[in-house]
Design a protein around this motif. Sequence first.
Motif, PDB file in Angstrom:
ATOM      1  N   THR A   7       0.844  -1.189   0.000  1.00  0.00           N
ATOM      2  CA  THR A   7       0.000   0.000   0.000  1.00  0.00           C
ATOM      3  C   THR A   7       0.879   1.239   0.000  1.00  0.00           C
ATOM      4  OG1 THR A   7      -1.985   1.004   0.983  1.00  0.00           O
ATOM      5  CG2 THR A   7      -0.252   0.304   2.514  1.00  0.00           C
ATOM      6  N   LEU A  19      -6.653  -0.888   7.366  1.00  0.00           N
ATOM      7  CA  LEU A  19      -6.126  -1.850   6.395  1.00  0.00           C
ATOM      8  C   LEU A  19      -5.312  -2.936   7.103  1.00  0.00           C
ATOM      9  CD1 LEU A  19      -4.369  -0.994   3.025  1.00  0.00           C
ATOM     10  CD2 LEU A  19      -3.460  -2.722   4.542  1.00  0.00           C
ATOM     11  N   CYS A  94      -8.627   0.965   1.906  1.00  0.00           N
ATOM     12  CA  CYS A  94      -9.308  -0.319   1.759  1.00  0.00           C
ATOM     13  C   CYS A  94      -8.966  -1.263   2.906  1.00  0.00           C
ATOM     14  CB  CYS A  94      -8.939  -0.978   0.433  1.00  0.00           C
ATOM     15  SG  CYS A  94      -9.685  -0.179  -1.011  1.00  0.00           S
ATOM     16  N   VAL A  95      -9.959  -2.018   3.352  1.00  0.00           N
ATOM     17  CA  VAL A  95      -9.773  -3.068   4.350  1.00  0.00           C
ATOM     18  C   VAL A  95      -9.994  -4.408   3.653  1.00  0.00           C
ATOM     19  CG1 VAL A  95     -10.624  -4.068   6.506  1.00  0.00           C
ATOM     20  CG2 VAL A  95     -10.610  -1.580   6.202  1.00  0.00           C
ATOM     21  N   SER A 167      -7.832  -2.244  -5.442  1.00  0.00           N
ATOM     22  CA  SER A 167      -7.548  -3.612  -5.010  1.00  0.00           C
ATOM     23  C   SER A 167      -7.256  -4.447  -6.246  1.00  0.00           C
ATOM     24  CB  SER A 167      -8.760  -4.189  -4.259  1.00  0.00           C
ATOM     25  OG  SER A 167      -8.597  -5.581  -4.021  1.00  0.00           O
TER      26      SER A 167
END
Length: 271
Positions: A7, A19, A94-95, A167
């Motif tokens: 990331t 995240l 984003c997770v 992603s």
Amino acid sequence: MTVAVLTIAHGRHDHLRGLLAGCRRSDRAPDMVIVVAMSDPDIEDLAQDAWPGAIVEHLPTVDGALPLAAARNRAAQTAISRGATALVFLDVDCVPSPGLIGTYASAMEEATEPSVLAGDVAYLPEHERPYPAGELDRLAKPHPARPVLEPAQSQEADDVRLFWSLSFALSADSWTAIGGFDERYVGYGGEDTDFALRLQAAGASLVWVGGARAYHQFHENRMPPVHHLDDIVRNARIFHSTWGRWPMEGWLREFDRLGLVRFDGETLSGL
């Protein structure tokens, strides 16, 4: 297979914590985590507190703009140099769902040709952080413009321009075949679509995969992104000079409507 989660970040510290918390909840833990901090020295301690052993690289901004393309390249280069054979890119907001890393890893193991894999992204509402881990699927709404597949399903994309860097995953070999992101793009806009055409030119495919959901943490967005006007115009011209077509046409037309640029679908000029 050695899997790296990658990331890039500038600010968004709570998002980065989210995240990395998602990585801790993953059914298949990453073998390494790489964070590229763009003019944000505080990220190093934060990342290593949240994921002991996280590798943090640093890049400066370029004339005040974030080097998004160069930062993703640095993340990949760092991971590959440390033995990663599989790269999972997640935007800092984003997770990963518990199955994301394992699903991407399995799909890469099964791939017989260069490919870029993309799971669906579901958007979380404004909410006090941290989001409740067990409620993400209930709270999040999938993006309507991307397919949502069942686990174990996959589908080759008809239009590679739907690629987005929120992603995605690919093998180190596929990354090398594509050549990474074009570092002429600095700041917001254009580098994703350029990467999509680069993967197509390299003979790779874009493949949607089910079971690799990411949850997009809420943050304020201005649309159209007039705060990124200079970046978007500069990057659009780079893209046009490379591919002979304009990217981000919807935004360029809206900027034209607002009187910020002149764009008629053929030519783009400032005021």
